[in-house]
Every structure is written in C-alpha cells, then in structure tokens.
Design an enzyme around this catalytic site. Structure first.
Site, short mmCIF file in Angstrom:
data_model
loop_
_atom_site.label_atom_id
_atom_site.label_comp_id
_atom_site.label_asym_id
_atom_site.label_seq_id
_atom_site.Cartn_x
_atom_site.Cartn_y
_atom_site.Cartn_z
N ASP A 368 48.09 41.11 36.36
CA ASP A 368 48.66 40.78 37.67
C ASP A 368 50.02 40.07 37.54
O ASP A 368 50.24 39.29 36.62
CB ASP A 368 47.65 39.84 38.36
CG ASP A 368 47.85 39.78 39.83
OD1 ASP A 368 48.86 40.29 40.32
OD2 ASP A 368 46.98 39.19 40.51
N ASP A 534 29.10 49.91 38.61
CA ASP A 534 28.01 50.81 39.00
C ASP A 534 28.27 52.19 38.42
O ASP A 534 29.37 52.48 37.92
CB ASP A 534 27.89 50.86 40.53
CG ASP A 534 29.21 51.22 41.19
OD1 ASP A 534 29.66 52.36 41.00
OD2 ASP A 534 29.81 50.37 41.88
N GLU A 614 41.71 31.08 12.90
CA GLU A 614 41.33 31.94 14.03
C GLU A 614 41.98 33.32 13.92
O GLU A 614 41.37 34.34 14.24
CB GLU A 614 41.74 31.28 15.36
CG GLU A 614 40.85 30.11 15.76
CD GLU A 614 41.38 29.39 17.00
OE1 GLU A 614 40.56 29.03 17.85
OE2 GLU A 614 42.61 29.18 17.10
C1 DGJ Z 1 40.53 39.52 38.69
C2 DGJ Z 1 40.29 40.17 37.35
O1 DGJ Z 1 38.95 40.27 37.06
C3 DGJ Z 1 41.06 39.37 36.31
O2 DGJ Z 1 40.77 39.85 35.03
C4 DGJ Z 1 42.52 39.47 36.63
O3 DGJ Z 1 42.94 40.81 36.51
C5 DGJ Z 1 42.78 38.94 38.02
N1 DGJ Z 1 41.93 39.56 39.00
C6 DGJ Z 1 44.22 39.15 38.41
O4 DGJ Z 1 44.48 38.80 39.69
#
Ligand code: DGJ
Length: 729
Positions: A368, A534, A614
């Site tokens: 995002d 699903d 790590e």
């Molecule tokens: C929800 C997703 O599950 C996250 O991994 C991420 O992509 C955020 N949204 C971004 O807004």
C-alpha cells in the site's frame, strides 16, 4: 460410470472411489435423499420409515394416507411451502406475494464431464474422471423450474452441487432463498458440528459443538466470506478424531454473504445446508430468466478429519486452483508493508531489493501507498495513478531496476474501494455505496465501490491495467479492507441480496480479466489478511494472505484451523520482526521461519535491519523452502497436535505420498522448570521401514516414530522450534 440410474427401483446412485450418494424418485415424483457414506450398493429405499405423525401434514396426492409427509421425509432439495416445516433450501414468491413451492421430479440426464456456472467459480475436470448429473424439478403452479447439478469427482471422493432456478411462467417470481446444497441425513448417532470462526487477526479458529435440535448456523452479511465465519462446515460423529470416525464436509466456492446451517429434526434426521445468505435476498426473475447459485463441494470420510482434509487439499489443488499458477514454483517474497508501511521511496525500496537479493529472496512486493497521495490509510483509494514524486521515479523505472537486480516485482491493489479524499470521489461520488439521505458508515475511513455495476468495474480495471501495462509486474496482491454497508445501487435491481451477489460476480469478473490479460502474473488474494479466504477466491487467486497477524505463535492456530479445508500451499505466510507488531511477542527467528515454511513463504520486515545471525537464518530458510517445496506442495499434511487443546507444544508434518520423505516441525508453546518429557507421535510412515533424520543422522523405525514418538528436547528458552527431515533408507 460413476452415476447409475436404476430404472426398476428409480434410484440414482453417485459413486466415487470410496463413497456412495443415493437418491430415489419417490412416490408422487418427490425426489428423496437416501444415503451419503462409505461405498454401498443396492436400493436403500428401505431406510425410509413412514408413520402417521401428528402435526406433520400430507400432500393432497397422498389422499388419505397419513404416513406420507414431506415434513418427515429426507428431501434431496427441500422447498418452503409443501408441508415441510424444517428450515428449507429453497423459497420462492409469486407476483402476488404468495410463498410456496412443491417441486416434483421431471427428468434427469447423465453427462460426461463437469458442468460450469456462468460468472462463478466452479471446480473443473483435472486428474480425475468427472460426470455430471442434471436433475430437473418443477412446480407448474409456482411456474418455477429447479435444476440440480451434481459433479462426481471419483478419485477425489468429492461431489459438487449447485442449482439453477428458472422462471417458466409469464409473471415475475422472486427467489427468496436458493441454497446450493442440502443434505437430509437419516442417522440416529450422536453428532458434532465443527465450524471455523474468528476475527480480524485471528481467523478460522476451530469450534466443535454437539448437534442438538436447535440449529447451528453460521454465515456472513459483510459482503465477503469474512474473518468471522468461514464457508466450510464439518458434521461428524461425536467420537470422530483426526484418524477415526465419520465426517462430512460442506465447502462453499463463494466469496460473499453465505449461510450454513445444521440441525436435527424431531424424527431424528439431520439437515445440513450451505448457500448464499438469504437475509434480505429477493432475486427477481422475469419470464425465462435464470438464477445461478454458487457451487458447494461435499466430501465424506469414515476415517476422520485427516483423510477429509487430504481429500479437500487434493481437490482444491487439482480441480479448483487453475494451472499454470499451481504448477509454477511460487517465488519467495519480501513485502514492504511491515518493512516500511507508507514510508518509502525508490531508494529505500532498492535497498530492500539489494538486501533481498543478497539473502536469496526472489521478489519484492510494493504494498500500500504507491498511488494518489496515499501516505496513510485515509486517502486516495480509487486514484490508481503512480505517485512518482513520492517514489522518485515511474513504476516502469522502479520495476525495471528491481528486475535488473535479478528480482521479480509485485504490486498491491485494493480495486473495490474508494476514499472520500480522492479525485475519483470528487468525480463520481455516486460510485460508492450510499443510501440516499443517509450518512456513510466509514470503515478504515474508506467506502466501497458498487462493483455490481459493470461500468465501475470497467473503469477500475482500465486504471489499474494502465499501471501494469507500463511496468513489469509479476505479482499482484489484491486486498479488500472493510466490510460492506450502505448497499444501494444507482443502476440495477434495488435489493440488498441481489446487489451483493452481483458485487461478488463483478469482483470475480475483475480478477478474471486480470488473469486473462496477464496470464503469467501471480495474484494473491487478501482481505485485511484472511477475511476472504475461501474456495471461491482460490479459483481466481492460487494463494491468499492468511492473516494480518504475523505472530508465529498465533499463526500456528490460524494455519491449523485453515488446514482443515485448504491446502497449506494456498496460505500466504511471512516471517516478520520481533517484538511482533501485532502482539509484541518475542519468537526466535528459527521458529518464525519454521512456521512460515508451512505456507507460501516470504518476509515482511526490513531485511537490512537484521543481525548477521538472523541473516544466516534467512539464507537457511530460503534454501529449505526450495529443498522442501515439492514435499510441502505435493505431500500429505498431518496435524500432529491441536494447538487449541495442547498448550505445551505444536507439531505438524508433511510426508510424501510414497512415504519416502517427511518434514516434521515441532514448536514448544510453554516452558517449565524440571519439565516432564513430551513425545510427538508422527503419522503416515511405513512401520516396517527405517528413516534417517538428515539433520542429526539418527535413525528411527517408522513404527517407533508413530507409536512411541519423538522426545522433544528440553532446552531453555521460549518457543523453540525443532525440525526433522526423515528420509527412508
Ligand atoms: C491489509 C493487508 O492484509 C496488509 O498486509 C496490508 O496490505 C494492508 N492491508 C495495506 O493497507
């Protein structure tokens, strides 16, 4: 021939390799259900016991026979309004508003191959011989025809079902309920119902309750299948366990509102149903119009949950997830979300790519924040134009540079959404769901686009395609971050249930177009993690982000619950930082890696911030992912413990079908002073054979591993992980 019609006694029998399903065209042409269970033959009509039962009426065709009642007979597809007082799978209303339907058998057809459903996911024929049974039922007074479709997947022991409703009259009718599968079971045993429930960040927790006279009902009204209930239900013997007992699974290949229901009737018989949520659902059908219900997949095992899961896993892998995605090795990815959230630019991303390359990670996914003015989650959804000033380059340039470094490149999208703070909203405020005269219900400060309208889907598809066309995109993560409210369409039929059904069809159409236009691009589903996990989505997206909760210890429970129906290879699973960003828990890197290795593997952290130790774990994880890829993808998965009950340790196993090789993972969940020794009992090995653990060189007989178990070493520290790679000598 897996479908047999016996003309003499009018039974129709569906046989898979290990199961039989039988119905009979009964008296007065009512289609009655007789049996679903282990392979059996012969006419099972003798199971029907007729009594004169008070307050269970008799259809007029029965004359004065008081023993024939639709309230007490097992019906293949039950309808409201013919004397059956149980909750039924079908309800229709005529133009005057009169409810009621009395469906009778008209004809049937046995067809080679598998039926399809227009606009909806439907299992296909692959690695199996499939036959279709088509049974037509009709009510000439209600002017409705119902076609029952059954797909018989012999090798996988799965029977799919769906229904098509048609208006055969002149006046409009309204379909008020059309469940996809309904099963009336003649059984007096004590039974349990298992459902998979949860919340955002903790999906598909296993819940088992005894079946009584009241209904066990789950469902969704959120527009998606939801984090809260999953469209999958198991009905089983009270004594059933992983390796024993009768169990029936009902799995829905649909990603929207649904309802599943199981109850026992006063006669002792049980009804189990799955279908589209009928709350506020009235689907109008004009003359000759049809309604297509989504598909449900039934599976039966008399050897417990493990076998049921194995059958569903193979069925989904072979017959639901489409090639080529399912044949290609899924790349190990690093996702920018938990690594940078909204705070990134080209340089930061290229650095992440360099670190990824150095450690063997194969793809960088830009999550995002790359479009419009999106620097937090309050704005810009719908503005699918690249924020070049934030990135410092175009998407084409960024993807090119990443490819030049030898990595694949993926991108996040959330096509079904719109922010009020967006250019799109300024232009088309009416594209968001809103009921005239009312304020919005905001969620994550975003609104939902009316995907039941083709012109809106077209617009979003074109806008997103423009970005993909101008860059090298190997992967898309398609997210959906809120439940739907304010359902009102400005173009189409004004009914909540109809709009929500058309919304899902529109959303499927969007992904199908993406798949067609970019056939090599991998698409991962996501809805705030596992809110739309699903079998319907798996038809379009071969992997789904399992949960926004990346805490490895919580993930053990989530992956455990998800594994009852869905293959491990469909579960997005990433290693993230400690303390974990959702729970604050500290879990060793080795354990985080071992847990993520059970799914489609990746990282969700800033690889540059890792210690040398790590980083070495990352290199090991990358090697292990490839080393065990086939074993985990094609092998059988065993749940060795139930993390909801066993709070001491969790264990799971992948074993190849020829039993030559297995990977067993054990994670300690609690730590004690002077602790007793715990033994993990494994499954599926050749008792007579000897297996060598490649990590330690130690040898064990298959029988010892299964019956005596493996002692978990008592090592100080929390959440230790142990792995055994056992190879047959
Ligand atoms: C929800 C997703 O599950 C996250 O991994 C991420 O992509 C955020 N949204 C971004 O807004």
């Amino acid at each position: 021939m897996s479908i047999i019609f016996d003309k003499t006694n009018k039974t129709i029998t569906l046989n898979t390799d290990n199961t039989t399903y039988q119905m009979v065209i009964g008296k007065f042409d009512y289609l009655l259900h007789l049996y679903y269970g282990p392979k059996a033959s012969g006419d099972m009509s003798y199971l029907l016991q007729m009594y004169d039962r008070g307050f269970s009426g008799n259809p007029s065709d029965a004359g004065t026979d008081r023993t024939f009642s639709l309230d007490t007979l097992p019906l293949e597809f039950s309808a409201y309004g013919n004397g059956d007082y149980r909750d039924s799978s079908f309800s229709v209303k005529n133009v005057e508003g009169v409810y009621g339907c009395d469906l009778r058998y008209v004809n049937h057809e046995i067809i080679e191959g598998k039926y399809t459903i227009p606009g909806l996911p439907s299992a296909f024929e692959e690695n199996d011989e499939v036959e279709t049974l088509k049974v037509e039922l009709e009510d000439n007074a209600a002017k409705v025809s119902v076609t029952l479709l059954y797909g018989v997947f012999s090798k996988h022991d799965v029977i799919t079902r769906t229904v098509v409703i048609e208006n055969i009259g002149k006046d409009e009718i309204k379909v008020c309920r059309a469940f996809s599968a309904s099963l009336d079971i003649l059984n007096s045993d004590e039974l349990d119902v298992i459902t998979f429930n949860g919340r955002h960040g903790m999906e598909r927790c296993v819940e088992r309750v005894p079946l009584g006279k009241g209904a066990v009902t789950i469902g969704s009204r959120r527009g998606t299948s939801s984090h809260h209930h999953n469209p999958f239900v198991i009905l089983c013997d009270k004594t059933a366990g992983e390796n024993n007992g009768n169990c029936i699974g009902m799995l829905f290949l649909y990603s929207g509102n649904f309802r599943a229901e199981v109850f026992r009737e006063y006669t002792g018989s049980v009804r189990m149903m799955m279908g589209i949520q009928d709350d506020m659902f009235e689907y109008p059908l004009g003359k000759g119009e049809k309604f297509y219900a989504p598909e449900a997949a039934l599976c039966y095992s008399n050897r417990g949950f493990t076998e049921l899961s194995h059958r569903y896993h193979e069925f989904i892998n072979d017959n639901v997830i489409r090639v080529p995605e399912n044949d290609e090795v899924r790349p190990i990815l690093v996702n920018s979300w938990e690594a940078a959230f909204f705070d990134f630019d080209k340089n930061k991303l290229l650095k992440l790519a360099d670190n990824a390359k150095e450690l063997g990670v194969e793809m960088l996914v830009l999550d995002d924040g790359w479009f419009g003015n999106r620097n937090d989650d309050n704005t810009s959804l719908g503005d699918w134009n690249v924020n070049e000033s934030k990135l410092g380059c175009s998407m084409g340039e960024l993807s090119e540079e990443i490819h030049r470094k030898g990595l694949k490149f993926g991108l996040w999208i959330e096509p079904e959404m719109i922010s009020e703070k967006s250019e799109l909203y300024k232009k088309h405020p009416d594209w968001a769901y809103q009921i005239p005269g009312r304020g919005f219900i905001r969620s994550r400060n975003q609104l939902v686009l009316d995907f039941s309208r083709k012109e809106i889907v077209d617009y979003v598809f074109n806008a997103i395609s423009e970005v993909i066309d101008n860059a090298e995109i190997d992967y898309i993560k398609m997210d959906m971050n809120r439940s739907i409210t304010d359902v009102y369409t400005r173009n189409g039929i004004q009914n909540y249930g109809v709009i929500m059904y058309k919304y899902v069809v529109g959303m499927y159409d969007f992904i199908e177009r993406l798949r067609k236009r970019y056939p090599k691009m991998l698409i991962e589903g996501c809805s705030g993690g596992g809110g739309r996990f699903d079998a319907g989505m798996l038809y379009y997206t071969p992997q789904i982000w399992t949960s926004d909760n990346t805490d490895a210890v919580e993930r053990i429970k989530i992956q455990y619950g998800t594994s009852f129906a869905y293959p491990m290879s469909s579960m997005g699973a990433h290693v993230s930082v400690v303390p974990n960003q959702q729970t604050g828990r500290m879990v060793p890197m080795k354990t985080r890696t071992a847990v993520a290795l059970a799914g489609t593997f990746g990282y969700e952290l800033d690889l540059g911030l890792l210690s040398e130790e790590e980083k070495e774990e990352v290199r090991v994880g990358v090697k292990e992912y490839h080393k065990y890829y086939d074993l985990c993808k094609k092998g059988l998965y065993y749940r060795l413990t139930n993390p909801f009950e066993n709070t001491e340790y969790a264990a799971w196993e992948f074993i190849s079908k020829d039993r030559k090789e297995a990977l067993v993972t054990v994670v300690t969940l609690d730590t004690h002073c002077n602790a007793p020794v715990n033994y993990v009992k494994m499954q599926g090995f050749d008792a007579e054979e000897v297996y060598k653990d490649e990590f330690t060189g130690k040898e064990y007989s298959g029988a010892a591993l299964m019956h005596a178990g493996w002692p978990i070493p008592n090592i100080p520290g929390e959440y230790n992980a142990f792995q055994l790679h056992l190879v047959r000598k």
